[in-house]
Write a protein that holds these residues in place. Structure first.
Motif, mmCIF file in Angstrom:
data_model
loop_
_atom_site.group_PDB
_atom_site.id
_atom_site.type_symbol
_atom_site.label_atom_id
_atom_site.label_comp_id
_atom_site.label_asym_id
_atom_site.label_seq_id
_atom_site.Cartn_x
_atom_site.Cartn_y
_atom_site.Cartn_z
ATOM 1 N N ALA A 1 -1.064 -17.019 41.940
ATOM 2 C CA ALA A 1 -0.150 -17.974 41.296
ATOM 3 C C ALA A 1 -0.622 -19.414 41.426
ATOM 4 N N GLN A 2 -1.550 -19.665 42.350
ATOM 5 C CA GLN A 2 -2.023 -21.050 42.542
ATOM 6 C C GLN A 2 -3.393 -21.034 43.223
ATOM 7 N N GLY A 3 -3.957 -22.217 43.385
ATOM 8 C CA GLY A 3 -5.157 -22.384 44.197
ATOM 9 C C GLY A 3 -6.365 -21.594 43.718
ATOM 10 N N ILE A 4 -7.106 -21.052 44.666
ATOM 11 C CA ILE A 4 -8.354 -20.346 44.358
ATOM 12 C C ILE A 4 -8.082 -19.110 43.501
ATOM 13 N N GLY A 5 -7.013 -18.377 43.807
ATOM 14 C CA GLY A 5 -6.699 -17.149 43.058
ATOM 15 C C GLY A 5 -6.454 -17.438 41.589
ATOM 16 N N ALA B 1 -1.423 -11.248 40.509
ATOM 17 C CA ALA B 1 -0.374 -10.726 41.395
ATOM 18 C C ALA B 1 -0.053 -11.759 42.466
ATOM 19 N N ASP B 2 1.227 -11.933 42.735
ATOM 20 C CA ASP B 2 1.633 -12.875 43.798
ATOM 21 C C ASP B 2 3.064 -12.563 44.210
ATOM 22 N N LEU B 3 3.565 -13.320 45.197
ATOM 23 C CA LEU B 3 4.901 -13.057 45.754
ATOM 24 C C LEU B 3 6.028 -13.479 44.823
ATOM 25 N N ASN C 1 -6.099 -17.002 64.951
ATOM 26 C CA ASN C 1 -5.572 -15.895 64.135
ATOM 27 C C ASN C 1 -6.363 -15.764 62.822
ATOM 28 N N TYR C 2 -6.514 -16.893 62.144
ATOM 29 C CA TYR C 2 -7.164 -16.912 60.818
ATOM 30 C C TYR C 2 -8.653 -16.553 60.929
ATOM 31 N N SER C 3 -9.342 -17.122 61.930
ATOM 32 C CA SER C 3 -10.772 -16.829 62.101
ATOM 33 C C SER C 3 -10.984 -15.350 62.402
ATOM 34 N N CYS D 1 3.596 -8.745 43.722
ATOM 35 C CA CYS D 1 3.037 -7.846 44.742
ATOM 36 C C CYS D 1 2.872 -8.588 46.053
ATOM 37 N N ASN D 2 3.596 -8.124 47.055
ATOM 38 C CA ASN D 2 3.346 -8.572 48.420
ATOM 39 C C ASN D 2 2.236 -7.659 48.948
ATOM 40 N N VAL D 3 1.077 -8.225 49.248
ATOM 41 C CA VAL D 3 -0.085 -7.383 49.586
ATOM 42 C C VAL D 3 0.089 -6.612 50.890
ATOM 43 N N ALA E 1 -8.990 -12.895 61.492
ATOM 44 C CA ALA E 1 -8.699 -12.139 60.264
ATOM 45 C C ALA E 1 -9.876 -12.229 59.284
ATOM 46 N N LYS E 2 -10.428 -13.427 59.144
ATOM 47 C CA LYS E 2 -11.485 -13.619 58.143
ATOM 48 C C LYS E 2 -12.800 -12.968 58.586
ATOM 49 N N ALA E 3 -13.063 -12.934 59.912
ATOM 50 C CA ALA E 3 -14.228 -12.190 60.414
ATOM 51 C C ALA E 3 -13.989 -10.696 60.228
ATOM 52 N N PRO F 1 -15.578 -18.907 51.327
ATOM 53 C CA PRO F 1 -15.493 -20.319 50.942
ATOM 54 C C PRO F 1 -15.481 -21.213 52.186
ATOM 55 N N GLY F 2 -15.976 -22.422 51.999
ATOM 56 C CA GLY F 2 -15.857 -23.436 53.055
ATOM 57 C C GLY F 2 -14.593 -24.235 52.802
ATOM 58 N N LEU F 3 -14.726 -25.548 52.798
ATOM 59 C CA LEU F 3 -13.571 -26.418 52.563
ATOM 60 C C LEU F 3 -13.372 -26.577 51.059
ATOM 61 N N ILE F 4 -12.266 -26.035 50.558
ATOM 62 C CA ILE F 4 -12.007 -26.043 49.109
ATOM 63 C C ILE F 4 -10.694 -26.792 48.846
ATOM 64 N N ARG F 5 -10.689 -27.575 47.778
ATOM 65 C CA ARG F 5 -9.503 -28.386 47.458
ATOM 66 C C ARG F 5 -8.419 -27.521 46.793
ATOM 67 N N THR F 6 -7.390 -27.130 47.562
ATOM 68 C CA THR F 6 -6.285 -26.307 47.037
ATOM 69 C C THR F 6 -4.987 -26.729 47.728
ATOM 70 N N PRO F 7 -3.833 -26.167 47.288
ATOM 71 C CA PRO F 7 -2.583 -26.466 47.995
ATOM 72 C C PRO F 7 -2.655 -26.128 49.489
ATOM 73 N N ASN G 1 -9.285 -9.353 46.395
ATOM 74 C CA ASN G 1 -8.336 -9.535 47.498
ATOM 75 C C ASN G 1 -8.399 -10.989 47.943
ATOM 76 N N ASN G 2 -7.486 -11.799 47.380
ATOM 77 C CA ASN G 2 -7.530 -13.243 47.609
ATOM 78 C C ASN G 2 -6.319 -13.777 48.380
ATOM 79 N N ALA G 3 -5.181 -13.067 48.335
ATOM 80 C CA ALA G 3 -3.949 -13.606 48.929
ATOM 81 C C ALA G 3 -4.174 -13.988 50.384
HETATM 82 P P1 NAP Z 1 -3.038 -21.061 48.522
HETATM 83 O O1 NAP Z 1 -3.153 -22.228 47.615
HETATM 84 O O2 NAP Z 1 -2.043 -21.123 49.640
HETATM 85 O O3 NAP Z 1 -2.761 -19.740 47.632
HETATM 86 C C1 NAP Z 1 -2.579 -18.482 48.234
HETATM 87 C C2 NAP Z 1 -1.630 -17.679 47.395
HETATM 88 O O4 NAP Z 1 -1.436 -16.405 48.055
HETATM 89 C C3 NAP Z 1 -0.241 -18.326 47.261
HETATM 90 O O5 NAP Z 1 0.234 -18.247 45.944
HETATM 91 C C4 NAP Z 1 0.596 -17.486 48.222
HETATM 92 O O6 NAP Z 1 1.967 -17.435 47.876
HETATM 93 C C5 NAP Z 1 -0.042 -16.122 48.046
HETATM 94 N N1 NAP Z 1 0.334 -15.202 49.108
HETATM 95 C C6 NAP Z 1 0.587 -15.464 50.404
HETATM 96 N N2 NAP Z 1 0.967 -14.349 51.051
HETATM 97 C C7 NAP Z 1 0.953 -13.346 50.138
HETATM 98 C C8 NAP Z 1 1.261 -11.961 50.195
HETATM 99 N N3 NAP Z 1 1.694 -11.382 51.328
HETATM 100 N N4 NAP Z 1 1.132 -11.225 49.061
HETATM 101 C C9 NAP Z 1 0.733 -11.807 47.909
HETATM 102 N N5 NAP Z 1 0.436 -13.112 47.795
HETATM 103 C C10 NAP Z 1 0.545 -13.879 48.901
HETATM 104 O O7 NAP Z 1 -4.426 -20.719 49.207
HETATM 105 P P2 NAP Z 1 -5.937 -20.943 48.660
HETATM 106 O O8 NAP Z 1 -6.471 -22.134 49.333
HETATM 107 O O9 NAP Z 1 -5.997 -20.809 47.193
HETATM 108 O O10 NAP Z 1 -6.621 -19.672 49.345
HETATM 109 C C11 NAP Z 1 -6.916 -18.473 48.664
HETATM 110 C C12 NAP Z 1 -7.769 -17.600 49.568
HETATM 111 O O11 NAP Z 1 -8.971 -18.312 49.892
HETATM 112 C C13 NAP Z 1 -7.092 -17.252 50.881
HETATM 113 O O12 NAP Z 1 -7.445 -15.947 51.296
HETATM 114 C C14 NAP Z 1 -7.684 -18.277 51.844
HETATM 115 O O13 NAP Z 1 -7.629 -17.839 53.176
HETATM 116 C C15 NAP Z 1 -9.108 -18.360 51.305
HETATM 117 N N6 NAP Z 1 -9.838 -19.571 51.670
HETATM 118 C C16 NAP Z 1 -9.379 -20.819 51.316
HETATM 119 C C17 NAP Z 1 -10.123 -21.940 51.669
HETATM 120 C C18 NAP Z 1 -9.702 -23.327 51.302
HETATM 121 O O14 NAP Z 1 -10.357 -24.289 51.744
HETATM 122 N N7 NAP Z 1 -8.662 -23.525 50.511
HETATM 123 C C19 NAP Z 1 -11.297 -21.795 52.403
HETATM 124 C C20 NAP Z 1 -11.722 -20.515 52.759
HETATM 125 C C21 NAP Z 1 -10.991 -19.413 52.370
HETATM 126 P P3 NAP Z 1 2.974 -18.477 48.631
HETATM 127 O O15 NAP Z 1 2.528 -19.854 48.232
HETATM 128 O O16 NAP Z 1 4.308 -18.075 48.087
HETATM 129 O O17 NAP Z 1 2.795 -18.213 50.094
#
Ligand code: NAP
Length: 248
Positions: free
Chosen positions: A16-20, A37-39, A155-157, A63-65, A159-161, A186-192, A90-92
């Motif tokens: 619904a937003q960001g990288i996905g 798919a998103d929440l 926690n995040y590190s 879809c809640n993953v 999970a991602k490893a 991804p490294g540092l990416i401009r998203t919400p 698998n991006n959520a």
């Molecule tokens: P984001 O803007 O927060 O977008 C993530 C999306 O996933 C949101 O729409 C969120 O919904 C949804 N989501 C959360 N929990 C969910 C669930 N249980 N089921 C389905 N959807 C769910 O994040 P992003 O920055 O685009 O990140 C996308 C992916 O890239 C993530 O896996 C993140 O860890 C990874 N990543 C990001 C960066 C970065 O710098 N941004 C770097 C490395 C990796 P809600 O908003 O309603 O929670």
């Protein structure tokens, strides 16, 4: 010239937003029909409409993953609607950052559950369809935090490893069915998600990147298009870093 993903059917979680969202838009641009798919139903349908809507081969699904039933329904409904499944992303993801001193068990469990259980469920359900089809590509979005480890993100590190180990084990199980599974870090990416970081921390992280800038979601999407297309037909079990050289 035929588009790279002509006739392919893709699903992107957390779209619904960001990288996905950018991955979904880019896959569609390259010829795929895409299920986002998103929440949140409203946000997901709105995102799908932005890209082209059902008439343009682009639909939204709730879809809640972390839910086995919802993941099974997502894959089944995609196959019912579009007749096949070629690419599953698998991006959520979520973050619940805190130091070890302050992190609660609930923060640890929430992050592990969305990233690891969610990705595992996505792989299991998508690969079941793809092995019958004798083709398919699954792309798991990990993070450079899983390669280097970030303080405040135990926690995040973890999970991602874990997603990297999961990617390799699953890739070995299904390779002989012509199903490929890869990860993108991804490294540092401009998203919400990163907009929530304090600006001084964001600037500090940006300064650490050899390319001296944060990445854009479209630059992650490019790697996913490659892994979903025939250009990567002999590539499985790998990790592509999209980090401007960070932690190289
Ligand atoms: P984001 O803007 O927060 O977008 C993530 C999306 O996933 C949101 O729409 C969120 O919904 C949804 N989501 C959360 N929990 C969910 C669930 N249980 N089921 C389905 N959807 C769910 O994040 P992003 O920055 O685009 O990140 C996308 C992916 O890239 C993530 O896996 C993140 O860890 C990874 N990543 C990001 C960066 C970065 O710098 N941004 C770097 C490395 C990796 P809600 O908003 O309603 O929670």
């Amino acid at each position: 010239m035929e588009k790279l993903l002509h006739d392919k059917v893709a699903v992107v979680t957390g779209a619904a937003q960001g990288i996905g969202l950018e991955i979904a838009r880019t896959l569609h641009h390259h010829g795929a029909r895409v299920v986002l798919a998103d929440l949140d139903e409203e946000a997901t349908v709105r995102a799908a409409e932005q890209i082209g809507g059902p008439a343009g081969g682009c639909s939204g699904a709730v879809c809640n993953v972390t839910s086995e039933e919802q993941m099974q329904a997502l894959v089944a409904d995609t196959v019912d609607t579009y007749g096949r499944l070629d690419l599953f992303v698998n991006n959520a993801g979520i973050t619940r950052d805190a130091s070890l001193k302050k992190m609660q068990v609930s923060d640890f469990d929430a992050v592990i559950t969305v990233h690891l259980r969610g990705t595992w469920l996505g792989i299991r359900e998508a690969s079941a369809v793809m092995r019958e089809q004798k083709s398919g590509s699954i792309v798991n979005i990990s993070s450079l935090s899983g390669k280097a480890g970030n303080p405040g993100q135990t926690n995040y590190s973890a999970a991602k490893a874990g997603i990297v180990g999961l990617t390799k084990a699953a890739a070995k199980e299904v390779a002989h069915h012509n199903v490929r599974i890869n990860a993108v870090q991804p490294g540092l990416i401009r998203t919400p998600m990163t907009a929530a970081m304090p600006p001084e921390i964001f600037a500090q992280r940006e300064a650490d990147v050899p390319m001296k800038r944060a990445g854009e979601p479209s630059e992650v999407a490019g790697a996913v298009v490659f892994l979903g297309s025939e250009l990567s037909s002999y590539i499985t079990g790998t990790v592509i870093e999209v980090g401007g050289g960070r932690y190289m």
